[in-house]
Write a protein that holds these residues in place. Structure first.
Motif, PDB file in Angstrom:
ATOM      1  N   ARG A  55       0.831  -1.211   0.000  1.00 32.81           N
ATOM      2  CA  ARG A  55       0.000   0.000   0.000  1.00 32.81           C
ATOM      3  C   ARG A  55       0.864   1.259   0.000  1.00 32.81           C
ATOM      4  O   ARG A  55       0.619   2.196  -0.769  1.00 32.81           O
ATOM      5  CB  ARG A  55      -0.911  -0.013   1.225  1.00 32.81           C
ATOM      6  CG  ARG A  55      -1.863   1.176   1.292  1.00 32.81           C
ATOM      7  CD  ARG A  55      -2.635   1.176   2.600  1.00 32.81           C
ATOM      8  NE  ARG A  55      -3.599   2.261   2.662  1.00 32.81           N
ATOM      9  CZ  ARG A  55      -4.239   2.625   3.767  1.00 32.81           C
ATOM     10  NH1 ARG A  55      -4.019   1.962   4.903  1.00 32.81           N
ATOM     11  NH2 ARG A  55      -5.089   3.646   3.743  1.00 32.81           N
ATOM     12  N   VAL A  56       1.873   1.274   0.845  1.00 37.01           N
ATOM     13  CA  VAL A  56       2.762   2.440   0.918  1.00 37.01           C
ATOM     14  C   VAL A  56       3.513   2.624  -0.394  1.00 37.01           C
ATOM     15  O   VAL A  56       3.650   3.751  -0.898  1.00 37.01           O
ATOM     16  CB  VAL A  56       3.739   2.300   2.099  1.00 37.01           C
ATOM     17  CG1 VAL A  56       4.809   3.387   2.057  1.00 37.01           C
ATOM     18  CG2 VAL A  56       2.984   2.359   3.424  1.00 37.01           C
ATOM     19  N   ARG A  57       3.986   1.525  -0.980  1.00 32.46           N
ATOM     20  CA  ARG A  57       4.713   1.631  -2.259  1.00 32.46           C
ATOM     21  C   ARG A  57       3.795   2.139  -3.365  1.00 32.46           C
ATOM     22  O   ARG A  57       4.202   2.963  -4.194  1.00 32.46           O
ATOM     23  CB  ARG A  57       5.299   0.271  -2.644  1.00 32.46           C
ATOM     24  CG  ARG A  57       6.499  -0.151  -1.805  1.00 32.46           C
ATOM     25  CD  ARG A  57       7.231  -1.326  -2.458  1.00 32.46           C
ATOM     26  NE  ARG A  57       6.354  -2.484  -2.629  1.00 32.46           N
ATOM     27  CZ  ARG A  57       6.234  -3.457  -1.735  1.00 32.46           C
ATOM     28  NH1 ARG A  57       6.905  -3.401  -0.594  1.00 32.46           N
ATOM     29  NH2 ARG A  57       5.435  -4.485  -1.963  1.00 32.46           N
ATOM     30  N   ALA A  58       2.558   1.640  -3.405  1.00 34.33           N
ATOM     31  CA  ALA A  58       1.628   2.023  -4.472  1.00 34.33           C
ATOM     32  C   ALA A  58       1.260   3.504  -4.382  1.00 34.33           C
ATOM     33  O   ALA A  58       1.336   4.242  -5.370  1.00 34.33           O
ATOM     34  CB  ALA A  58       0.379   1.158  -4.412  1.00 34.33           C
ATOM     35  N   VAL A  59       0.845   3.935  -3.194  1.00 35.10           N
ATOM     36  CA  VAL A  59       0.477   5.340  -3.014  1.00 35.10           C
ATOM     37  C   VAL A  59       1.707   6.228  -3.176  1.00 35.10           C
ATOM     38  O   VAL A  59       1.655   7.271  -3.844  1.00 35.10           O
ATOM     39  CB  VAL A  59      -0.176   5.561  -1.635  1.00 35.10           C
ATOM     40  CG1 VAL A  59      -0.452   7.048  -1.400  1.00 35.10           C
ATOM     41  CG2 VAL A  59      -1.463   4.756  -1.523  1.00 35.10           C
ATOM     42  N   GLY A  60       2.815   5.794  -2.587  1.00 29.48           N
ATOM     43  CA  GLY A  60       4.043   6.575  -2.693  1.00 29.48           C
ATOM     44  C   GLY A  60       4.506   6.735  -4.125  1.00 29.48           C
ATOM     45  O   GLY A  60       4.934   7.820  -4.532  1.00 29.48           O
ATOM     46  N   ASP A 107      -6.648   5.918   1.219  1.00 24.09           N
ATOM     47  CA  ASP A 107      -5.386   6.187   0.547  1.00 24.09           C
ATOM     48  C   ASP A 107      -5.174   7.672   0.297  1.00 24.09           C
ATOM     49  O   ASP A 107      -4.031   8.128   0.156  1.00 24.09           O
ATOM     50  CB  ASP A 107      -5.316   5.428  -0.785  1.00 24.09           C
ATOM     51  CG  ASP A 107      -5.067   3.944  -0.596  1.00 24.09           C
ATOM     52  OD1 ASP A 107      -4.772   3.521   0.545  1.00 24.09           O
ATOM     53  OD2 ASP A 107      -5.160   3.191  -1.596  1.00 24.09           O
ATOM     54  N   ASP A 108      -6.263   8.442   0.227  1.00 28.91           N
ATOM     55  CA  ASP A 108      -6.128   9.885   0.046  1.00 28.91           C
ATOM     56  C   ASP A 108      -5.374  10.500   1.222  1.00 28.91           C
ATOM     57  O   ASP A 108      -4.492  11.354   1.032  1.00 28.91           O
ATOM     58  CB  ASP A 108      -7.508  10.535  -0.077  1.00 28.91           C
ATOM     59  CG  ASP A 108      -8.339   9.944  -1.203  1.00 28.91           C
ATOM     60  OD1 ASP A 108      -8.269  10.452  -2.327  1.00 28.91           O
ATOM     61  OD2 ASP A 108      -9.044   8.954  -0.939  1.00 28.91           O
ATOM     62  N   GLN A 109      -5.718  10.073   2.424  1.00 30.27           N
ATOM     63  CA  GLN A 109      -5.049  10.610   3.609  1.00 30.27           C
ATOM     64  C   GLN A 109      -3.600  10.143   3.685  1.00 30.27           C
ATOM     65  O   GLN A 109      -2.715  10.901   4.096  1.00 30.27           O
ATOM     66  CB  GLN A 109      -5.827  10.219   4.862  1.00 30.27           C
ATOM     67  CG  GLN A 109      -7.189  10.886   4.946  1.00 30.27           C
ATOM     68  CD  GLN A 109      -8.006  10.438   6.140  1.00 30.27           C
ATOM     69  OE1 GLN A 109      -7.486   9.815   7.069  1.00 30.27           O
ATOM     70  NE2 GLN A 109      -9.295  10.747   6.127  1.00 30.27           N
ATOM     71  N   LEU A 110      -3.339   8.920   3.269  1.00 29.88           N
ATOM     72  CA  LEU A 110      -1.955   8.450   3.205  1.00 29.88           C
ATOM     73  C   LEU A 110      -1.179   9.259   2.174  1.00 29.88           C
ATOM     74  O   LEU A 110      -0.014   9.625   2.396  1.00 29.88           O
ATOM     75  CB  LEU A 110      -1.925   6.964   2.849  1.00 29.88           C
ATOM     76  CG  LEU A 110      -0.532   6.331   2.701  1.00 29.88           C
ATOM     77  CD1 LEU A 110       0.289   6.494   3.972  1.00 29.88           C
ATOM     78  CD2 LEU A 110      -0.671   4.856   2.323  1.00 29.88           C
ATOM     79  N   ALA A 111      -1.814   9.565   1.059  1.00 30.59           N
ATOM     80  CA  ALA A 111      -1.173  10.377   0.024  1.00 30.59           C
ATOM     81  C   ALA A 111      -0.850  11.773   0.536  1.00 30.59           C
ATOM     82  O   ALA A 111       0.141  12.391   0.130  1.00 30.59           O
ATOM     83  CB  ALA A 111      -2.065  10.466  -1.211  1.00 30.59           C
ATOM     84  N   GLN A 190      -3.449  16.099  -5.728  1.00 36.34           N
ATOM     85  CA  GLN A 190      -4.409  16.392  -6.787  1.00 36.34           C
ATOM     86  C   GLN A 190      -3.916  15.865  -8.133  1.00 36.34           C
ATOM     87  O   GLN A 190      -4.688  15.265  -8.888  1.00 36.34           O
ATOM     88  CB  GLN A 190      -4.647  17.908  -6.836  1.00 36.34           C
ATOM     89  CG  GLN A 190      -5.868  18.330  -7.630  1.00 36.34           C
ATOM     90  CD  GLN A 190      -5.570  18.514  -9.109  1.00 36.34           C
ATOM     91  OE1 GLN A 190      -4.407  18.705  -9.492  1.00 36.34           O
ATOM     92  NE2 GLN A 190      -6.605  18.463  -9.935  1.00 36.34           N
ATOM     93  N   ARG A 191      -2.647  16.046  -8.429  1.00 33.75           N
ATOM     94  CA  ARG A 191      -2.087  15.557  -9.693  1.00 33.75           C
ATOM     95  C   ARG A 191      -2.136  14.030  -9.764  1.00 33.75           C
ATOM     96  O   ARG A 191      -2.299  13.462 -10.844  1.00 33.75           O
ATOM     97  CB  ARG A 191      -0.639  16.019  -9.838  1.00 33.75           C
ATOM     98  CG  ARG A 191      -0.461  17.507 -10.046  1.00 33.75           C
ATOM     99  CD  ARG A 191       1.017  17.856 -10.142  1.00 33.75           C
ATOM    100  NE  ARG A 191       1.265  19.257  -9.869  1.00 33.75           N
ATOM    101  CZ  ARG A 191       2.462  19.774  -9.642  1.00 33.75           C
ATOM    102  NH1 ARG A 191       3.536  18.970  -9.650  1.00 33.75           N
ATOM    103  NH2 ARG A 191       2.606  21.051  -9.400  1.00 33.75           N
ATOM    104  N   ALA A 192      -1.973  13.395  -8.614  1.00 35.55           N
ATOM    105  CA  ALA A 192      -1.954  11.930  -8.577  1.00 35.55           C
ATOM    106  C   ALA A 192      -3.351  11.327  -8.556  1.00 35.55           C
ATOM    107  O   ALA A 192      -3.499  10.109  -8.570  1.00 35.55           O
ATOM    108  CB  ALA A 192      -1.172  11.455  -7.354  1.00 35.55           C
ATOM    109  N   GLY A 193      -4.379  12.171  -8.525  1.00 34.27           N
ATOM    110  CA  GLY A 193      -5.746  11.666  -8.557  1.00 34.27           C
ATOM    111  C   GLY A 193      -6.369  11.453  -7.197  1.00 34.27           C
ATOM    112  O   GLY A 193      -7.430  10.812  -7.098  1.00 34.27           O
TER     113      GLY A 193
END
Length: 241
Positions: A55-60, A107-111, A190-193
Motif C-alpha cells: 500500500r505504501v509503495r503504491a500510493v508513494g 489512501d487519500d489521507q496516506l497520500a 491532486q495531480r496523482a488523482g
C-alpha cells in the motif's frame, strides 16, 4: 565578507516562489541520509506485512511521480511504531509507521502524508535548514569574536545567541517549511488523482488524537494543528478543490 557569504548561496526556488539560502544541496546531504536510513533499517522494527508495504509503495509511487521525483529510485519502509509518523531522508527514502497506517481512513489521507514528505524534498528543506543553521552559527561566532569575550555583549552572545537564533530565525523557518510542504503535498495529491480535502480531514484527526500538547507554537518546530488546518483550508479553497 562574512555577511556577503550567505548571499552567494541564495537561489530562487520556483516551486516555492521565493529565494532560498543554500550553501549545500540535497545531494550534499545524501551520504548522511544513506547512513541514517541504514541505521533506521537496523535499529527499527520493520513490518513484514506485505499488504501494508504494498500500500505504501503504491500510493508513494503515484505521489512521487506527481511530484516529478521519479527520476531516482525510492525506498519505502513500514516501521512497527504505534505513533503516527512518517519521514523522508535525502537520497530517496521514506518511512511510514504502522500507527499512521492505522490512523488514516483511506489512501487519500496516506497520500497527504507522503505528499507532504515529497514536498520537503522538492523544496530542498533539509539543505536549507542545514544552511540556515550553519550560517547562523558562523555569524554568531564572528559577532562574538568581534565583541570580545570580556564585554557584556560578547558574554551575552555566547550565553544566549543560540537560543535567540532558534526563537527568532530557525524555528519560524522550520514552521514555514512545514506549511510549504503541506501546500506542495496537496498539489501532488491532486495531480496523482487523490482528494486534496482529505489532507484537512487527516490533520483534524491528528489534532483530535494529540489532544493538544500545551506547547506554544512559538517554541515549536511545527505549526499548531489549528494553524496548519486553517492554512490548508485556505489554500485548497483558493485552488477550487
Amino acid at each position: 565578507m562574512i555577511l556577503a557569504a550567505p548571499l552567494a548561496g541564495c537561489a530562487y526556488n520556483a516551486d516555492l516562489g521565493r529565494d532560498q539560502l543554500l550553501i549545500v544541496q540535497d545531494s550534499g546531504l545524501a551520504a548522511q541520509g544513506e547512513k541514517a536510513w541504514t541505521q533506521t533499517l537496523r535499529a527499527g522494527r520493520l513490518s513484514q506485512d506485505e499488504r501494508k508495504n504494498a500500500r505504501v509503495r503504491a500510493v508513494g509511487g503515484r505521489v512521487v511521480t506527481a511530484a516529478g521525483l521519479n527520476n531516482r529510485p525510492w525506498d519505502y519502509a513500514v516501521l512497527i511504531d504505534e505513533a503516527p509518523n512518517a519521514f523522508v531522508l535525502p537520497g530517496g527514502h521514506v518511512g511510514v509507521t504502522v500507527g499512521l497506517l492505522d490512523l488514516v481512513e483511506n489512501d487519500d489521507q496516506l497520500a497527504a502524508v507522503i505528499g507532504h514528505e515529497a514536498g520537503h524534498v522538492v523544496a530542498q528543506h533539509a539543505a536549507e535548514r542545514y544552511s540556515q543553521t550553519m550560517t547562523t552559527k558562523l555569524l554568531l561566532g564572528v559577532a562574538g569574536a568581534a565583541a570580545g569575550t570580556s564585554t557584556d555583549l560578547g558574554r551575552g552572545l555566547k550565553s544566549y545567541g543560540d537560543d535567540a537564533s532558534q526563537y527568532l530565525f530557525l524555528l519560524p523557518f522550520s514552521r514555514k517549511h512545514e506549511l510549504e510542504a503541506d501546500r506542495l503535498g496537496v498539489d501532488y495529491m491532486q495531480r496523482a488523482g487523490y482528494r486534496p480535502r482529505e489532507a484537512v480531514t487527516l490533520w483534524r484527526k491528528m489534532k483530535a488524537q494529540a489532544g493538544g500538547s500545551g506547547k506554544p507554537e512559538i517554541a515549536s518546530t511545527h505549526p499548531s494543528d489549528a494553524s496548519r488546518i486553517a492554512a490548508l483550508e485556505a489554500y485548497i479553497s483558493s485552488k477550487g478543490w
